[in-house]
Scaffold this active site. Structure first.
Site, PDB file in Angstrom:
ATOM      1  N   ASP A  45       0.808  -1.235   0.000  1.00  0.00           N
ATOM      2  CA  ASP A  45       0.000   0.000   0.000  1.00  0.00           C
ATOM      3  C   ASP A  45       0.837   1.280   0.000  1.00  0.00           C
ATOM      4  O   ASP A  45       0.323   2.340   0.383  1.00  0.00           O
ATOM      5  CB  ASP A  45      -0.966   0.044   1.189  1.00  0.00           C
ATOM      6  CG  ASP A  45      -2.082  -0.974   1.074  1.00  0.00           C
ATOM      7  OD1 ASP A  45      -2.085  -1.767   0.114  1.00  0.00           O
ATOM      8  OD2 ASP A  45      -2.956  -0.997   1.966  1.00  0.00           O
ATOM      9  N   HIS A 139       0.315 -13.901   1.494  1.00  0.00           N
ATOM     10  CA  HIS A 139      -1.025 -13.598   0.980  1.00  0.00           C
ATOM     11  C   HIS A 139      -1.370 -14.306  -0.328  1.00  0.00           C
ATOM     12  O   HIS A 139      -2.103 -13.768  -1.160  1.00  0.00           O
ATOM     13  CB  HIS A 139      -1.233 -12.088   0.840  1.00  0.00           C
ATOM     14  CG  HIS A 139      -2.635 -11.680   1.186  1.00  0.00           C
ATOM     15  ND1 HIS A 139      -3.059 -10.381   1.251  1.00  0.00           N
ATOM     16  CD2 HIS A 139      -3.737 -12.439   1.469  1.00  0.00           C
ATOM     17  CE1 HIS A 139      -4.327 -10.329   1.582  1.00  0.00           C
ATOM     18  NE2 HIS A 139      -4.769 -11.579   1.714  1.00  0.00           N
TER      19      HIS A 139
END
Length: 490
Positions: A45, A139
Site C-alpha cells: 500500500d 497472501h
C-alpha cells in the site's frame, strides 16, 4: 507530466550523479546466464509519491533515494491489479492474476491459494542452484500446501495474509462486530509452522524490524552462493506499526515514521550486502503491490499527482514507484519512462540468470534492455488493468482506454483519521480515452478526437477478454487456469 527531475527538485534532492563502479569489474555479472544475487523489496500500500525521490514530504528516505541515485527510477511502472493477493500472484508468476485465478485479497476463511503447479521466481531460480528466502507478507494462501516453502522458498518468516485480518478493532481492542470478530489470531509463520501470534498494536510495531533482521541474517549466511531474497513488508498497510526508534520522528506523523523505518530497513539490507562484498553483484528491486489506501487519511500514503488509489484501476491504484539498482549494469542516476510492470520481473530475472521460464504461458516480458539503458527499447507494448475479474482499462504506449465500470472512489470524500476507516462513494466510469503523456491525472477524455485509437484498443481488449475473461462482458476466458484448492475442501 512530472518526471524524476521534477520530483527531485521538489524534494530538494541533489541531481549529481553517483559514481558508477567499473564496468569491467561487473562484466561477468551482466552476461546472460550469470548468477547475481537478487533482493526484491515489496511494499504494501505504499503510494507512488511516498519515497522522497518521488516527491514524498515531511520525512526523509535517504537510503531509498540513494538506491535511485545509484540505479534506475521508473516513472511508468505498474501492477496489473491494485489489490494485495492478485498483485502478489502476478509478481511471483509473471502472469496476470486472472490467468492463475487469484483475484482480490484472500481472507483467513479462504480455501484457495496459488496453485502448486504454477512456477514462481523462487522455483525457476532453484533450477539455477539459488538459495531462496522470504520474510514478510505472503497472501497467496495460508494453508500449508500454499505457503512459501511449497512454492520454491527454502525458508520463510512472516504473516500469511494482511495485518488487518485479525480480531482487533481500530483502537486495538477485541473486535465485537463485523467481519473482524470472526478472524482467528494473526499467525506469525516460520517455514511451515506457526511460531507466534500478533495480538496487539504493539506487536505490529515489531514487524519491520523482525523482517529486516531475517533478511540480514539470510544475506550473511548465504554470501558464498547466489541467492534470492524476497522482503515483502507488511507496512505501510494499516494498522500501521513502527518501532520505538522511529516513533514521532517525522513531521508528517505516524505514516512518515513508518516510511522512515522502511528506509532504515533498506539501509540495513544494503549495509549487509556491502559488509559481505556483494554490493556490485546484487540486483536490488524496490517497489510496491498497489497504490495508497486513501480512505485511511493520515495513515495512508500519497499517489500525487495521480488519480485515486488502491482498489481502483486509475493510475493512483496501479502505477507504483519502482527502483532497480545493479552497479555496472544499470546506469546510475538514470530514469526510465517506458511502460513496465511487475509482470516483467520474473522474465527479466530469467534472462539475467539463464533460469528457464515457466512451462506454462506467462504474460511478462523481459525488460533487461530497459535496465541496460537502451533508449530504443520498448519491450512492453500493452497492459491490461484488471480489478478482480473485470477488465476496466487497457493501455498501449501513452494511450489508456477506460471501459464503463463502477468503482469505489475516494475523491471528494472526507477520509478516516488515525487508523480509522473512512467512507467511499460508488461512482461510474464511462468509456474514455486518456493521453497519459499530457494528462497523467486522467482528467480529459479525448476519445472523440482519436476514434482510430479507441477502435485499435478495443480490438486488443477483445483478445484479452477472450483469453483472461471479463465479468463486465460475461466472458469466461479460454486460458484461465485453476487456483489451488485446499485439499480438505476438494
Amino acid at each position: 507530466m512530472l518526471n524524476r527531475r521534477s520530483f527531485l527538485k521538489l524534494a530538494g534532492v541533489s541531481l549529481a550523479s553517483a559514481a558508477v563502479p567499473s564496468l569491467a569489474k561487473a562484466a561477468e555479472a551482466g552476461k546472460p546466464g550469470s548468477s547475481p544475487n537478487i533482493v526484491l523489496i515489496y511494499m504494501d500500500d505504499m503510494g507512488y509519491a511516498d519515497p522522497v525521490c518521488y516527491g514524498g514530504k515531511g520525512y526523509s528516505t535517504p537510503n531509498i533515494d540513494r538506491l535511485a541515485k545509484q540505479g534506475m527510477l521508473f516513472t511508468d511502472f505498474h501492477v496489473p491489479q491494485p489489490v494485495c493477493s492478485a498483485s502478489r500472484a502476478s509478481l511471483l508468476t509473471g502472469c496476470y492474476s486472472n490467468r492463475v485465478s487469484i483475484e482480490g485479497a484472500l481472507f483467513p476463511d479462504s480455501k484457495k491459494g496459488l496453485n502448486p503447479e504454477e512456477e514462481t521466481i523462487a522455483e525457476i531460480l532453484k533450477k539455477r542452484n539459488y538459495k531462496t528466502g522470504m520474510a514478510g507478507k505472503w497472501h497467496l494462501g495460508h494453508h500449508r500446501e500454499f505457503l512459501p516453502l511449497q512454492h520454491g522458498f527454502d525458508e520463510y518468516l512472516g504473516l500469511p495474509y494482511s495485518n488487518d485480518m485479525w480480531p482487533v478493532d481500530f483502537n486495538g481492542n477485541p473486535a465485537k462486530s463485523g467481519w473482524k470478530k470472526d478472524c482467528p489470531p494473526l499467525p506469525l509463520i516460520e517455514d511451515n509452522e506457526q511460531v507466534d501470534t500478533i495480538d496487539t498494536l504493539e506487536d505490529q510495531d515489531t514487524l519491520t524490524t523482525r523482517y529486516t533482521e531475517r533478511a540480514v541474517k539470510f544475506i550473511n549466511e548465504n554470501k558464498r552462493r547466489p541467492f534470492f531474497f524476497y522482503l515483502a513488508h507488511t507496512m505501510t498497510h494499516v494498522p500501521l506499526g513502527v518501532s520505538e526508534k522511529f516513533k514521532g520522528k517525522s513531521e508528517q506523523g505516524m505514516y512518515g515514521d513508518v516510511m522512515m523505518e522502511i528506509d532504515w530497513s533498506v539501509g540495513q539490507v544494503m549495509k549487509a550486502l556491502e559488509n559481505n562484498g556483494l554490493e556490485e553483484d546484487t540486483l536490488v528491486i524496490f517497489t510496491s503491490d498497489n497504490g495508497p489506501w486513501l480512505n485511511f487519511g493520515n495513515h495512508a500514503g500519497s499517489a500525487e499527482p495521480l488519480r485515486e488509489g488502491k482498489q481502483t484501476t486509475w493510475e493512483g491504484g496501479c502505477r507504483v514507484s519502482c527502483i532497480m539498482r545493479w552497479p555496472g549494469q544499470i546506469p546510475a542516476d538514470s530514469e526510465c519512462d517506458k511502460l513496465a510492470s511487475t509482470l516483467d520481473i520474473l522474465p527479466t530475472i530469467a534472462e539475467i540468470t539463464g533460469a528457464p521460464l515457466p512451462e506454462k504461458k506467462i504474460d511478462g516480458v523481459s525488460i533487461l534492455s530497459l535496465l541496460k539503458g537502451d533508449e530504443n527499447a520498448n519491450p512492453r507494448k500493452h497492459l491490461c488493468y484488471f480489478y478482480q475479474r473485470r477488465l476496466c482499462a487497457v493501455r498501449e504506449g501513452n494511450w489508456k482506454l477506460v471501459f464503463p465500470h463502477t468503482y469505489q472512489s475516494y475523491e471528494g470524500v472526507e477520509p478516516g483519521m488515525d487508523g480509522h476507516w473512512g467512507p467511499r462513494v460508488k461512482r461510474k466510469a464511462e468509456l474514455a480515452l486518456y493521453d497519459l503523456k499530457n494528462d497523467i491525472e486522467e482528467t480529459e477524455d479525448v476519445k472523440d478526437e482519436h476514434p482510430e485509437v479507441v477502435k485499435h484498443l478495443q480490438k486488443f481488449a477483445t483478445k484479452a477478454r477472450a483469453e483472461l475473461g471479463d465479468r463486465l462482458k460475461n466472458v469466461e476466458g479460454s486460458e484461465v487456469r485453476p487456483p489451488g484448492l485446499h485439499k480438505q475442501s476438494k
